[in-house]
Design a protein around this motif. Structure first.
Motif, PDB file in Angstrom:
ATOM      1  N   TRP A 123       0.737  -1.173   0.006  1.00 17.40           N
ATOM      2  CA  TRP A 123      -0.149   0.061  -0.060  1.00 17.40           C
ATOM      3  C   TRP A 123       0.818   1.252  -0.234  1.00 17.40           C
ATOM      4  CZ3 TRP A 123      -5.291   0.661  -0.776  1.00 17.40           C
ATOM      5  CH2 TRP A 123      -5.685   1.824  -0.477  1.00 17.40           C
ATOM      6  N   ILE A 124       1.980   1.340   0.868  1.00 13.69           N
ATOM      7  CA  ILE A 124       2.875   2.387   0.748  1.00 13.69           C
ATOM      8  C   ILE A 124       3.528   2.611  -0.362  1.00 13.69           C
ATOM      9  CG2 ILE A 124       5.046   3.148   1.855  1.00 13.69           C
ATOM     10  CD1 ILE A 124       4.109   1.810   4.666  1.00 13.69           C
ATOM     11  N   ALA A 125       3.900   1.644  -0.910  1.00 18.03           N
ATOM     12  CA  ALA A 125       4.627   1.608  -2.409  1.00 18.03           C
ATOM     13  C   ALA A 125       3.775   2.037  -3.410  1.00 18.03           C
ATOM     14  CB  ALA A 125       5.290   0.385  -2.773  1.00 18.03           C
ATOM     15  N   ALA A 126       2.582   1.567  -3.496  1.00 15.02           N
ATOM     16  CA  ALA A 126       1.542   1.993  -4.282  1.00 15.02           C
ATOM     17  C   ALA A 126       1.140   3.550  -4.326  1.00 15.02           C
ATOM     18  CB  ALA A 126       0.324   1.109  -4.298  1.00 15.02           C
ATOM     19  N   SER A 127       1.022   4.055  -2.858  1.00  8.95           N
ATOM     20  CA  SER A 127       0.784   5.285  -2.700  1.00  8.95           C
ATOM     21  C   SER A 127       1.907   6.185  -3.092  1.00  8.95           C
ATOM     22  CB  SER A 127       0.544   5.596  -1.132  1.00  8.95           C
ATOM     23  OG  SER A 127       0.241   6.917  -0.935  1.00  8.95           O
ATOM     24  N   ALA A 134       0.919  11.383 -10.277  1.00  9.80           N
ATOM     25  CA  ALA A 134      -0.293  12.277 -10.375  1.00  9.80           C
ATOM     26  C   ALA A 134      -0.031  13.740 -10.796  1.00  9.80           C
ATOM     27  CB  ALA A 134      -0.970  11.998  -9.260  1.00  9.80           C
ATOM     28  N   PRO A 135      -0.787  14.311 -11.862  1.00 14.04           N
ATOM     29  CA  PRO A 135      -0.768  15.882 -11.981  1.00 14.04           C
ATOM     30  C   PRO A 135      -1.090  16.490 -10.904  1.00 14.04           C
ATOM     31  CG  PRO A 135      -2.146  14.903 -13.239  1.00 14.04           C
ATOM     32  CD  PRO A 135      -1.923  13.623 -12.593  1.00 14.04           C
ATOM     33  N   ALA A 136      -0.677  17.734 -10.845  1.00 14.71           N
ATOM     34  CA  ALA A 136      -1.147  18.465  -9.607  1.00 14.71           C
ATOM     35  C   ALA A 136      -2.564  18.624  -9.683  1.00 14.71           C
ATOM     36  CB  ALA A 136      -0.394  19.817  -9.551  1.00 14.71           C
ATOM     37  N   SER A 137      -3.374  18.846 -10.809  1.00  8.84           N
ATOM     38  CA  SER A 137      -4.908  18.953 -10.731  1.00  8.84           C
ATOM     39  C   SER A 137      -5.544  17.726 -10.345  1.00  8.84           C
ATOM     40  CB  SER A 137      -5.353  18.993 -12.318  1.00  8.84           C
ATOM     41  OG  SER A 137      -4.824  17.698 -12.770  1.00  8.84           O
ATOM     42  N   THR A 138      -5.134  16.569  -9.720  1.00  9.28           N
ATOM     43  CA  THR A 138      -5.481  15.533  -9.172  1.00  9.28           C
ATOM     44  C   THR A 138      -5.992  15.774  -7.739  1.00  9.28           C
ATOM     45  OG1 THR A 138      -4.192  13.986 -10.635  1.00  9.28           O
ATOM     46  CG2 THR A 138      -5.350  13.109  -8.613  1.00  9.28           C
ATOM     47  N   PHE A 139      -5.233  16.785  -7.244  1.00 14.18           N
ATOM     48  CA  PHE A 139      -5.364  17.103  -5.499  1.00 14.18           C
ATOM     49  C   PHE A 139      -6.351  18.397  -5.627  1.00 14.18           C
ATOM     50  CE2 PHE A 139      -1.050  15.257  -6.391  1.00 14.18           C
ATOM     51  CZ  PHE A 139      -1.326  14.405  -5.739  1.00 14.18           C
ATOM     52  N   GLY A 140      -7.020  18.563  -6.580  1.00 18.29           N
ATOM     53  CA  GLY A 140      -8.316  19.444  -6.602  1.00 18.29           C
ATOM     54  C   GLY A 140      -9.304  19.026  -6.207  1.00 18.29           C
ATOM     55  N   TYR A 141     -10.450  19.524  -6.289  1.00 19.79           N
ATOM     56  CA  TYR A 141     -11.572  19.009  -6.022  1.00 19.79           C
ATOM     57  C   TYR A 141     -12.113  17.697  -7.062  1.00 19.79           C
ATOM     58  CZ  TYR A 141     -12.867  22.607  -2.953  1.00 19.79           C
ATOM     59  OH  TYR A 141     -12.769  23.618  -1.893  1.00 19.79           O
ATOM     60  N   ALA A 142     -12.198  16.513  -6.632  1.00 16.96           N
ATOM     61  CA  ALA A 142     -12.283  15.524  -7.407  1.00 16.96           C
ATOM     62  C   ALA A 142     -13.434  15.081  -8.185  1.00 16.96           C
ATOM     63  CB  ALA A 142     -12.037  13.971  -6.484  1.00 16.96           C
ATOM     64  N   ASP A 143     -13.358  14.371  -9.224  1.00 10.43           N
ATOM     65  CA  ASP A 143     -14.556  13.864  -9.876  1.00 10.43           C
ATOM     66  C   ASP A 143     -15.333  13.162  -9.018  1.00 10.43           C
ATOM     67  OD1 ASP A 143     -16.296  12.758 -11.706  1.00 10.43           O
ATOM     68  OD2 ASP A 143     -14.910  12.418 -13.211  1.00 10.43           O
ATOM     69  N   ARG A 333     -24.636  16.034  -4.006  1.00  6.13           N
ATOM     70  CA  ARG A 333     -25.473  16.584  -3.024  1.00  6.13           C
ATOM     71  C   ARG A 333     -25.021  16.260  -1.384  1.00  6.13           C
ATOM     72  NH1 ARG A 333     -30.842  15.263  -4.086  1.00  6.13           N
ATOM     73  NH2 ARG A 333     -30.793  13.578  -2.716  1.00  6.13           N
ATOM     74  N   ASP A 334     -24.729  15.064  -1.412  1.00  8.09           N
ATOM     75  CA  ASP A 334     -24.055  14.610   0.018  1.00  8.09           C
ATOM     76  C   ASP A 334     -22.735  14.881   0.455  1.00  8.09           C
ATOM     77  OD1 ASP A 334     -26.600  13.286   0.189  1.00  8.09           O
ATOM     78  OD2 ASP A 334     -26.098  11.631  -0.064  1.00  8.09           O
ATOM     79  N   LEU A 335     -21.986  15.190  -0.718  1.00 10.20           N
ATOM     80  CA  LEU A 335     -20.630  15.378  -0.398  1.00 10.20           C
ATOM     81  C   LEU A 335     -19.633  14.365   0.492  1.00 10.20           C
ATOM     82  CD1 LEU A 335     -20.688  19.162  -0.014  1.00 10.20           C
ATOM     83  CD2 LEU A 335     -19.707  17.936  -1.869  1.00 10.20           C
ATOM     84  N   ALA A 336     -20.298  13.028   0.218  1.00 12.29           N
ATOM     85  CA  ALA A 336     -19.731  12.120   1.027  1.00 12.29           C
ATOM     86  C   ALA A 336     -18.830  11.385  -0.053  1.00 12.29           C
ATOM     87  CB  ALA A 336     -20.815  10.890   1.557  1.00 12.29           C
ATOM     88  N   LEU A 337     -17.690  11.938  -0.456  1.00  7.99           N
ATOM     89  CA  LEU A 337     -16.615  11.523  -1.193  1.00  7.99           C
ATOM     90  C   LEU A 337     -15.494  10.671  -0.880  1.00  7.99           C
ATOM     91  CD1 LEU A 337     -17.019  14.282  -3.760  1.00  7.99           C
ATOM     92  CD2 LEU A 337     -18.384  12.424  -3.817  1.00  7.99           C
ATOM     93  N   PRO A 338     -14.880   9.666  -1.366  1.00 11.31           N
ATOM     94  CA  PRO A 338     -13.635   9.046  -0.746  1.00 11.31           C
ATOM     95  C   PRO A 338     -12.409  10.082  -1.026  1.00 11.31           C
ATOM     96  CG  PRO A 338     -15.069   7.669  -2.190  1.00 11.31           C
ATOM     97  CD  PRO A 338     -15.596   8.782  -2.449  1.00 11.31           C
ATOM     98  N   SER A 339     -11.402   9.684  -0.294  1.00 12.54           N
ATOM     99  CA  SER A 339     -10.144  10.445  -0.364  1.00 12.54           C
ATOM    100  C   SER A 339      -9.541  10.208  -1.599  1.00 12.54           C
ATOM    101  CB  SER A 339      -9.249  10.058   0.872  1.00 12.54           C
ATOM    102  OG  SER A 339      -7.879  10.482   0.429  1.00 12.54           O
ATOM    103  N   VAL A 340      -9.065  11.311  -2.276  1.00 13.12           N
ATOM    104  CA  VAL A 340      -8.505  11.297  -3.438  1.00 13.12           C
ATOM    105  C   VAL A 340      -7.189  10.445  -3.380  1.00 13.12           C
ATOM    106  CG1 VAL A 340      -7.008  12.545  -5.239  1.00 13.12           C
ATOM    107  CG2 VAL A 340      -9.409  13.407  -4.602  1.00 13.12           C
ATOM    108  N   LEU A 341      -6.456  10.469  -2.331  1.00 17.75           N
ATOM    109  CA  LEU A 341      -5.087   9.934  -2.228  1.00 17.75           C
ATOM    110  C   LEU A 341      -5.461   8.224  -2.206  1.00 17.75           C
ATOM    111  CD1 LEU A 341      -3.278  12.005   0.635  1.00 17.75           C
ATOM    112  CD2 LEU A 341      -3.111  11.934  -1.668  1.00 17.75           C
ATOM    113  N   ASP A 342      -6.625   7.772  -1.305  1.00 15.41           N
ATOM    114  CA  ASP A 342      -6.733   6.224  -1.269  1.00 15.41           C
ATOM    115  C   ASP A 342      -7.097   5.868  -2.640  1.00 15.41           C
ATOM    116  OD1 ASP A 342      -6.337   6.251   1.455  1.00 15.41           O
ATOM    117  OD2 ASP A 342      -8.189   6.420   2.140  1.00 15.41           O
ATOM    118  N   GLN A 343      -8.204   6.620  -3.404  1.00 11.18           N
ATOM    119  CA  GLN A 343      -8.382   6.222  -4.608  1.00 11.18           C
ATOM    120  C   GLN A 343      -7.055   6.112  -5.571  1.00 11.18           C
ATOM    121  OE1 GLN A 343     -11.763   7.990  -6.653  1.00 11.18           O
ATOM    122  NE2 GLN A 343     -12.149   9.530  -4.956  1.00 11.18           N
ATOM    123  N   LEU A 344      -6.292   7.215  -5.524  1.00 11.85           N
ATOM    124  CA  LEU A 344      -4.790   7.090  -6.272  1.00 11.85           C
ATOM    125  C   LEU A 344      -4.100   5.712  -5.979  1.00 11.85           C
ATOM    126  CD1 LEU A 344      -3.531  10.643  -6.331  1.00 11.85           C
ATOM    127  CD2 LEU A 344      -4.240   9.195  -8.348  1.00 11.85           C
TER     128      LEU A 344
END
Length: 466
Positions: A123-127, A134-143, A333-344
């Motif tokens: 997991w650490i290696a993949a992270s 990842a491009p910088a734009s990835t760390f903005g508001y996610a899809d 609407r719920d804004l219950a979105l998973p972490s971008v870092l975990d998705q990556l």
């Protein structure tokens, strides 16, 4: 009054203003001490620094410090700066902390993986690899639908490993199965669904969730061939665990699969397919996902809670086309979105093959544990039947006629062993003969033998008392 922030060292909100700036500063510092924002011994910034931060004269700060030293709020020592005096801080009463429920010494409840085997290094290696690439734009508001890189990885994995008919556009990332079920249930309710067929035995939390969304839950019987299809018009949704019924362990018979699909296509119903532990099979061929047979009538839900760990909080939905837009709107609407870092990280773990390698290791480990369970119970309680063995992470142990299931579970708890009876999973009015549901994946490897010893002691003790 003007609000200013002191930014030297540790941040502290200090209000100064009006004509009496020194008086205002003194009172603000007294208040910070009284409220505990400045604890005993806390170092105050030098007069020059604090004056510059607040935009006031150094003499004003120095005079305020001198006054507070004279009053006993502060202590000034040569070479060690100005600090809050110990006697100046009056401890405020704190509410009694909530006592956590004592953790059992051993745990054989179903539905949990061995979290001690979480692949930390992978997991650490993949992270690290994913974040670096990842491009910088990835760390903005996610899809809201999920990062495209993860949806692509998930769609490839599901098509290859589970036979799902899927493209990245069909995948919606969520925070686990329960979150996905809440999204799908809410969307279907908004589209007019009011009745949900649920298996007679399953997670109470899922039934309660659907009921809370306004859906009437109608239990359908489950036997050795799996769940019985609902009658036409009896339900709008069917929640199923077809690959490995939870908790009874049956695989849904092909004839009943066809009947469920005929019901869904004939009534425009939706099957919610919970594919919770399909990766773990031992004595039978893999059973493909129902979704592949009717993609427009099956909402396929999966999660890493069994394959990796519940704490990752990542799952996916593969939805009929008509549900994708409303599901994404609901997520937004719920804004219950998973972490971008975990998705990556998960995307990289799947892409690199680390996810498959971990699943194969876990499959071998759980099979060995299952075999140890079978041998131990065959030796100590040979008259009792163990079911649900060909796949999954748990088994069902039938108890003798007349056995008090709840008393056995309570006796196990007194021995430090967490265990559930089959009644724990029953929908209202759907009781079956007494049985125990044994989650053999749950304990860490070093505790497994001891957990089984307490299990057999509990069962043998019940036999002697009976």
């Amino acid at each position: 009054m003007t609000e200013r922030w002191a930014i030297s060292g540790r941040d502290l909100h200090v209000e100064v203003g009006g004509n009496a700036v020194r008086t205002s500063l003194e009172e603000s510092l007294r208040l910070a001490v009284r409220e505990g924002r400045l604890p005993a011994g806390a170092l105050r910034p030098p007069t020059r620094t604090l004056a510059a931060d607040l935009g006031i004269s150094r003499n004003t700060v120095a005079n305020a410090y001198d006054q507070l030293v004279a009053e006993g709020w502060l202590i000034a020592r040569q070479g060690s700066g100005t600090r809050v005096a110990d006697a100046a801080v009056e401890p405020s009463p704190s509410p009694e902390p909530l006592a956590p429920a004592p953790a059992p010494a051993f745990d054989l409840r179903a539905g949990y993986p061995d979290v001690s085997s979480f692949p930390r290094s992978a997991w650490i290696a993949a992270s690290r690899a994913a974040i670096n690439a990842a491009p910088a734009s990835t760390f903005g508001y996610a899809d809201v639908q999920g990062l495209p890189v993860l949806r692509e990885a998930v769609s490839g994995y599901l098509a290859r490993a589970r036979g799902v008919r899927v493209t990245p556009e069909r995948v919606v990332i969520c925070s686990g199965f329960t979150h996905g079920l809440s999204i799908v249930g809410a969307v279907l309710h908004a589209q007019g669904a009011r009745r949900a067929a649920v298996e007679s035995h399953g997670h109470r939390q899922h039934r309660d969730l659907l009921a809370g969304l306004g859906l009437s839950c109608q239990p359908v019987p489950v036997d050795a061939l799996g769940a019985h299809p609902p009658e036409a018009g009896a339900a709008d949704i069917a929640l199923l665990t077809p690959a490995h019924q939870f908790p009874l362990g049956a695989a849904l018979d092909p004839v009943r699969r066809a009947a469920f699909l005929e019901w869904a296509t004939g009534t425009d119903g939706v099957i919610v397919e919970d594919d919770y532990d399909a990766e773990f099979r031992y004595d039978r061929r893999p059973i493909g996902a129902m979704q592949a047979l009717a993609p427009e009538h099956v909402a396929y839900l999966g999660t890493v809670s069994k394959t990796l760990a519940p704490g990752i909080r990542l799952g996916w939905m593969v939805l009929p086309a008509r549900l994708i837009g409303p599901a994404v709107e609901r997520l937004a609407r719920d804004l219950a979105l998973p972490s971008v870092l975990d998705q990556l990280t998960l995307a990289e773990l799947i892409r690199s093959g680390g996810y498959d390698r971990h699943i194969r290791r876990s499959r071998l480990a759980y099979r060995r544990r299952r075999d140890v369970l079978v041998r131990q119970l065959a030796r100590t309680t040979p008259a009792l039947e163990l079911e649900g063995l060909p796949a999954g992470m748990h088994a069902v142990l039938s108890l003798p006629h007349g056995a008090d299931e709840s008393a056995i579970v309570a006796d196990a708890a007194s021995r430090g062993l967490a265990l559930d009876g089959l009644a724990h999973y029953a929908a209202p009015g759907q009781l079956r003969p007494s049985a125990l549901v044994i989650g053999y994946a749950t304990p860490p490897e070093h505790a497994y033998t001891s957990a089984l010893a307490r299990l057999t002691a509990t069962i043998q003790g019940a036999g002697r008392s009976g």
